[in-house]
Write a protein that holds these residues in place. Structure first.
Motif, PDB file in Angstrom:
ATOM      1  N   LEU A  23       2.908  -1.916  -5.883  1.00 46.92           N
ATOM      2  CA  LEU A  23       3.239  -1.880  -4.463  1.00 46.92           C
ATOM      3  C   LEU A  23       2.157  -2.626  -3.691  1.00 46.92           C
ATOM      4  CD1 LEU A  23       4.329   1.856  -3.965  1.00 46.92           C
ATOM      5  CD2 LEU A  23       5.683  -0.091  -4.744  1.00 46.92           C
ATOM      6  N   PRO A  24       2.469  -3.742  -3.060  1.00 43.16           N
ATOM      7  CA  PRO A  24       1.454  -4.432  -2.257  1.00 43.16           C
ATOM      8  C   PRO A  24       1.077  -3.609  -1.037  1.00 43.16           C
ATOM      9  CG  PRO A  24       3.605  -5.486  -2.019  1.00 43.16           C
ATOM     10  CD  PRO A  24       3.750  -4.444  -3.085  1.00 43.16           C
ATOM     11  N   ASP A  25      -0.218  -3.472  -0.811  1.00 41.69           N
ATOM     12  CA  ASP A  25      -0.707  -2.705   0.330  1.00 41.69           C
ATOM     13  C   ASP A  25      -1.434  -3.632   1.291  1.00 41.69           C
ATOM     14  OD1 ASP A  25      -1.048  -0.457   1.869  1.00 41.69           O
ATOM     15  OD2 ASP A  25      -2.500   0.511   0.574  1.00 41.69           O
ATOM     16  N   ASP A  26      -2.260  -3.066   2.152  1.00 43.21           N
ATOM     17  CA  ASP A  26      -2.849  -3.844   3.241  1.00 43.21           C
ATOM     18  C   ASP A  26      -3.677  -5.038   2.755  1.00 43.21           C
ATOM     19  OD1 ASP A  26      -4.827  -2.119   2.242  1.00 43.21           O
ATOM     20  OD2 ASP A  26      -4.833  -0.863   4.035  1.00 43.21           O
ATOM     21  N   HIS A  27      -4.614  -4.803   1.826  1.00 41.78           N
ATOM     22  CA  HIS A  27      -5.464  -5.904   1.373  1.00 41.78           C
ATOM     23  C   HIS A  27      -4.661  -6.975   0.644  1.00 41.78           C
ATOM     24  CE1 HIS A  27      -9.282  -4.098   2.568  1.00 41.78           C
ATOM     25  NE2 HIS A  27      -8.784  -2.946   2.167  1.00 41.78           N
ATOM     26  N   ASP A  28      -3.592  -6.578  -0.024  1.00 46.18           N
ATOM     27  CA  ASP A  28      -2.750  -7.564  -0.714  1.00 46.18           C
ATOM     28  C   ASP A  28      -2.166  -8.579   0.251  1.00 46.18           C
ATOM     29  OD1 ASP A  28      -2.633  -6.476  -3.563  1.00 46.18           O
ATOM     30  OD2 ASP A  28      -2.000  -4.720  -2.428  1.00 46.18           O
ATOM     31  N   VAL A  29      -1.797  -8.130   1.464  1.00 45.15           N
ATOM     32  CA  VAL A  29      -1.219  -9.050   2.450  1.00 45.15           C
ATOM     33  C   VAL A  29      -2.269  -9.549   3.436  1.00 45.15           C
ATOM     34  CG1 VAL A  29       1.088  -8.095   2.250  1.00 45.15           C
ATOM     35  CG2 VAL A  29      -0.457  -7.169   3.982  1.00 45.15           C
ATOM     36  N   GLY A  30      -3.551  -9.314   3.107  1.00 48.27           N
ATOM     37  CA  GLY A  30      -4.627  -9.920   3.873  1.00 48.27           C
ATOM     38  C   GLY A  30      -5.077  -9.161   5.091  1.00 48.27           C
TER      39      GLY A  30
ATOM     40  N   GLY B 214      -7.164  -5.416   6.569  1.00 44.82           N
ATOM     41  CA  GLY B 214      -7.968  -4.246   6.230  1.00 44.82           C
ATOM     42  C   GLY B 214      -7.141  -2.975   6.271  1.00 44.82           C
ATOM     43  N   ASN B 215      -6.208  -2.897   7.195  1.00 52.79           N
ATOM     44  CA  ASN B 215      -5.243  -1.802   7.284  1.00 52.79           C
ATOM     45  C   ASN B 215      -3.891  -2.395   7.662  1.00 52.79           C
ATOM     46  OD1 ASN B 215      -6.856   0.558   6.723  1.00 52.79           O
ATOM     47  ND2 ASN B 215      -7.814   0.285   8.728  1.00 52.79           N
TER      48      ASN B 215
ATOM     49  N   LYS C 217      -0.970  -9.287  16.535  1.00 53.50           N
ATOM     50  CA  LYS C 217      -1.784 -10.248  17.279  1.00 53.50           C
ATOM     51  C   LYS C 217      -3.250 -10.217  16.874  1.00 53.50           C
ATOM     52  CE  LYS C 217       1.269  -9.697  21.279  1.00 53.50           C
ATOM     53  NZ  LYS C 217       1.381  -9.211  22.688  1.00 53.50           N
ATOM     54  N   VAL C 218      -3.656  -9.197  16.103  1.00 55.06           N
ATOM     55  CA  VAL C 218      -5.059  -9.048  15.725  1.00 55.06           C
ATOM     56  C   VAL C 218      -5.164  -8.897  14.214  1.00 55.06           C
ATOM     57  CG1 VAL C 218      -5.775  -8.062  17.923  1.00 55.06           C
ATOM     58  CG2 VAL C 218      -4.953  -6.547  16.119  1.00 55.06           C
ATOM     59  N   SER C 219      -6.235  -9.426  13.641  1.00 56.49           N
ATOM     60  CA  SER C 219      -6.380  -9.405  12.185  1.00 56.49           C
ATOM     61  C   SER C 219      -6.506  -7.996  11.634  1.00 56.49           C
ATOM     62  CB  SER C 219      -7.596 -10.238  11.766  1.00 56.49           C
ATOM     63  OG  SER C 219      -8.788  -9.723  12.347  1.00 56.49           O
ATOM     64  N   ALA C 220      -7.033  -7.064  12.432  1.00 52.45           N
ATOM     65  CA  ALA C 220      -7.147  -5.675  11.976  1.00 52.45           C
ATOM     66  C   ALA C 220      -5.788  -4.987  11.916  1.00 52.45           C
ATOM     67  CB  ALA C 220      -8.085  -4.900  12.897  1.00 52.45           C
ATOM     68  N   GLY C 221      -4.802  -5.526  12.651  1.00 51.69           N
ATOM     69  CA  GLY C 221      -3.429  -5.043  12.548  1.00 51.69           C
ATOM     70  C   GLY C 221      -3.110  -3.755  13.265  1.00 51.69           C
TER      71      GLY C 221
ATOM     72  N   TYR D 149       2.330  -7.617  10.926  1.00 54.17           N
ATOM     73  CA  TYR D 149       1.654  -8.432   9.915  1.00 54.17           C
ATOM     74  C   TYR D 149       0.935  -9.586  10.603  1.00 54.17           C
ATOM     75  CZ  TYR D 149       4.428  -5.869   6.496  1.00 54.17           C
ATOM     76  OH  TYR D 149       4.984  -4.883   5.724  1.00 54.17           O
ATOM     77  N   PHE D 150      -0.342  -9.766  10.297  1.00 53.36           N
ATOM     78  CA  PHE D 150      -1.136 -10.794  10.953  1.00 53.36           C
ATOM     79  C   PHE D 150      -0.885 -12.170  10.355  1.00 53.36           C
ATOM     80  CE2 PHE D 150      -5.143 -13.238  11.357  1.00 53.36           C
ATOM     81  CZ  PHE D 150      -5.170 -13.333  12.739  1.00 53.36           C
ATOM     82  N   HIS D 151      -0.808 -12.248   9.044  1.00 53.60           N
ATOM     83  CA  HIS D 151      -0.604 -13.535   8.389  1.00 53.60           C
ATOM     84  C   HIS D 151       0.880 -13.925   8.458  1.00 53.60           C
ATOM     85  CE1 HIS D 151      -4.671 -14.030   7.174  1.00 53.60           C
ATOM     86  NE2 HIS D 151      -4.680 -12.962   6.388  1.00 53.60           N
ATOM     87  N   PRO D 152       1.187 -15.197   8.210  1.00 52.02           N
ATOM     88  CA  PRO D 152       2.581 -15.654   8.327  1.00 52.02           C
ATOM     89  C   PRO D 152       3.521 -14.841   7.437  1.00 52.02           C
ATOM     90  CG  PRO D 152       1.092 -17.532   8.097  1.00 52.02           C
ATOM     91  CD  PRO D 152       0.257 -16.310   7.864  1.00 52.02           C
ATOM     92  N   ALA D 153       4.733 -14.681   7.910  1.00 48.15           N
ATOM     93  CA  ALA D 153       5.737 -13.947   7.148  1.00 48.15           C
ATOM     94  C   ALA D 153       5.957 -14.582   5.777  1.00 48.15           C
ATOM     95  CB  ALA D 153       7.049 -13.902   7.928  1.00 48.15           C
ATOM     96  N   GLN D 154       5.806 -15.896   5.712  1.00 45.47           N
ATOM     97  CA  GLN D 154       5.960 -16.602   4.444  1.00 45.47           C
ATOM     98  C   GLN D 154       4.929 -16.111   3.436  1.00 45.47           C
ATOM     99  OE1 GLN D 154       6.245 -20.819   5.006  1.00 45.47           O
ATOM    100  NE2 GLN D 154       6.099 -21.289   2.812  1.00 45.47           N
TER     101      GLN D 154
END
Length: 628
Positions: free
Chosen positions: A216-223, A225-226, A236-240, A245-250
């Protein structure tokens, strides 16, 4: 010559990036950590590893390749051994989808889907690429004839230990589990999922290739911290903490494809926002039916609905904080789609003898100390939102399911309560593989009704959100090692409560044993010790601990072995619970006086329905004969 120039350019860019990272980290006074580099491999080693599952006679195998050179074929083949030769049964295209991060990184995966799979025997398989690359393993038979089904559970493969894991591999081979469950954070290199995933494959592929595996991919897997997925929206923020999701949906979709494409087909396949896919589903292994849920994807972000009450939006340490005020109506946890799935799955007992729910985290806020600092409550935990947490536990307990998860950097066994202590089921949060950010269960007061004489703080507590939790076991890190930097180089992970979990489902006894093993232990030695407080042993029926208000007549069932019993309240038409019993007698408990429908059957096509069954005060009352 072109290849040499390309390699020199790549090295120059990588070295320049590394220098920039080092300068930035030095300014902040932090230790530097080199970015991952994907190793060059020869043509005969281009397959890194393969994950598979089999459900309803459908084999799904996802194969992870190293990046392929331009001249390499983009097709691969699956072969099985039979009649003294290898027989080709399927072919798949190798996908080189872009991760969408702007650096040109591609996914390099191939998915085989084989229908009418004979799951009654072991099959030697090999994945073939080109003329020289052969990756071999075993697709195991369904262990339905085994009395005990064994699951190995893992979480948190932090990049603070990028080495191989021979201690874990040795122990898992000795346990010989029927299923591997990685609950999340298989990769910690946030923008380098491919490199981190390939490292994970080198670390664990040796045991994965021969067993069904769930990741199961969790927070760190998709880049992040949470992660509060908030139905897939854009953060809108990297901390989420605003949700999404902060990184692109792709990028998210390619991470999910790599880690979950081998799972059985999704229960409901409609994507969430940004066209991010879903994968929640179920898998039956040897008669143990596992619901696989996504407790991050639909969870609401806290910062837009909860005032900040600590150093960051998800950490609460304000002594004036009121838990009731953060349980706001807008907050969601599993979402209606997954609650509906759990309700329908919980009533479906075809081929199932016992049930369990696998999630990224567990439904409690059990960590008081985060890396040396005390918190009152953590909004990243599944103790929040309380209403969503209670809805999840209510659905899960209706099938008498054990809950297994990870993420929390703190191994625990908890008996959950909704309206009162212990009226729900048990959860096992397995320990981290690499516990870089150690946490502790450290309540300021003693628990009520302690359940262990080996640990100081067991019994009934209110967690940080005032959820009812009964702590049965916990594995705290060594006090002297928590803030000691030396372990980061020496790898003394066992002292920081790193390890793995083993869950044994005994179908004959309808019992469950939870084991918790520290890193550095050797389970093959007679004197090998688990963490203090383990193993924890429970029965299947302990997973719906709600006390009876009344009873229905005892069912005396003949003509069918170990039937399924469903109890339905006639006023609301709600299924109160479903369970496959052991034996031929069962006295259903109910939770209010009234009239009930009881369905008895084999879990498939053979059913009998008894309507208008009135509740009685005593368990030692009437008997109803049910003959098939």
């Amino acid at each position: 010559m072109k290849k040499i120039i390309c390699l020199l350019v790549t090295f120059s860019v990588l070295f320049g990036s590394l220098q920039a990272v080092e300068k930035k980290q030095k300014k902040k006074g932090k230790k530097t950590r080199a970015p991952l580099v994907i190793p060059a491999v020869s043509a005969d080693k281009q397959i890194c590893f393969a994950l598979y599952t089999v459900q309803d006679s459908v084999l799904k195998m996802n194969v992870q390749f190293y990046p392929l050179p331009d001249e390499a074929p983009r097709v691969t083949y699956l072969e099985i051994e039979g009649g003294g030769q290898w027989n080709r049964i399927s072919e798949a295209s190798i996908l080189d989808n872009d991760y969408g991060m702007g650096d040109g990184t591609k996914s390099w995966t191939a998915l085989f889907r084989v229908v009418n799979w004979d799951h009654s025997k072991n099959w030697n398989y090999r994945v073939v690429h080109g003329n020289t690359c052969f990756y071999t393993g075993i697709v195991r038979c369904d262990p339905k004839d085994k009395n005990e089904i064994v699951v190995a559970g893992f979480t948190g493969n932090s990049n603070r230990d990028r080495g191989m894991k021979p201690d874990i591999i040795h122990n898992i081979k000795a346990h010989d589990p029927d299923l591997l469950f990685f609950s999340g954070d298989q990769s910690y290199d946030h923008k380098q999922h491919l490199a981190a995933w390939l490292l994970f494959g080198r670390q664990f592929g040796e045991i994965i290739k021969d067993r069904p595996t769930i990741c199961l991919p969790d927070d760190h897997d998709v880049g992040q911290g949470n992660l509060w997925g908030h139905g897939g929206r854009k953060s809108k923020v990297s901390a989420g903490h605003d949700g999404g999701y902060f990184h692109p949906a792709q990028y998210v979709n390619e991470v999910q494809r790599a880690q979950t494409a081998n799972l059985p087909d999704a229960y409901y396949s409609t994507p969430v926002e940004q066209n991010i896919g879903v994968y929640y589903t179920s898998l039956n292994v040897g008669g143990i039916d596992f619901a696989i849920i996504e407790d991050r994807k639909f969870k609401t972000g806290p910062s837009e609905i909860i005032p900040k009450m600590g150093p960051r939006p998800d950490h609460i340490n304000d002594p004036k904080y009121d838990p009731k005020k953060v349980d706001v109506p807008e907050a969601r946890l599993l979402g209606e789609r997954q609650l509906k799935f759990l309700n329908e799955w919980g009533k479906d007992w075809k081929g199932a003898e016992m049930k369990a729910v696998l999630s990224q985290s567990v439904f409690a806020n059990a960590a008081h100390i985060h890396h040396g600092k005390r918190l009152i409550a953590d909004l990243d935990s599944n103790g929040w939102p309380q209403t969503g947490r209670n809805k999840a536990i209510d659905e899960i307990r209706k099938s008498f399911s054990l809950m297994i998860g990870g993420d929390q950097h703190l191994a625990t066994v908890i008996h959950h309560g909704v309206d009162e202590w212990n009226d729900g089921g048990f959860s096992f949060c397995v320990p981290s593989i690499v516990n870089f950010y150690p946490r502790k269960w450290s309540p300021l007061e003693k628990g009520v009704n302690p359940v262990s004489d080996k640990l100081d703080h067991t019994g009934q507590f209110l967690d940080g959100f005032h959820n009812n939790v009964t702590m049965y076991a916990y594995a705290n890190p060594d006090e002297n090692e928590i803030m000691n930097d030396k372990w980061r180089e020496d790898g003394i992970w066992g002292k920081l409560a790193a390890g793995h979990g083993i869950i044994r489902f005994n179908k004959g006894k309808r019992s469950i044993s939870m084991e918790c093993w520290p890193r550095g232990s050797n389970v093959t030695k007679p004197d090998a010790k688990q963490f203090v407080g383990w193993p924890v042993n429970i029965t299947q029926e302990d997973n719906y601990g709600r006390k009876a208000s009344a009873w229905l007549p005892m069912l005396n069932i003949s003509g069918i072995i170990d039937p399924v019993v469903q109890v339905i309240e006639e006023g609301s038409q709600e299924t109160i619970y479903s369970i496959r019993i052991k034996g031929n007698t069962f006295t259903p408990k109910v939770f209010k006086i009234g009239s009930y429908t009881v369905r008895i059957g084999d879990g498939d096509k053979l059913w009998k329905e008894l309507k208008g069954i009135g509740s009685i005060d005593s368990k030692m009352g009437k008997t109803i004969d049910v003959k098939f």
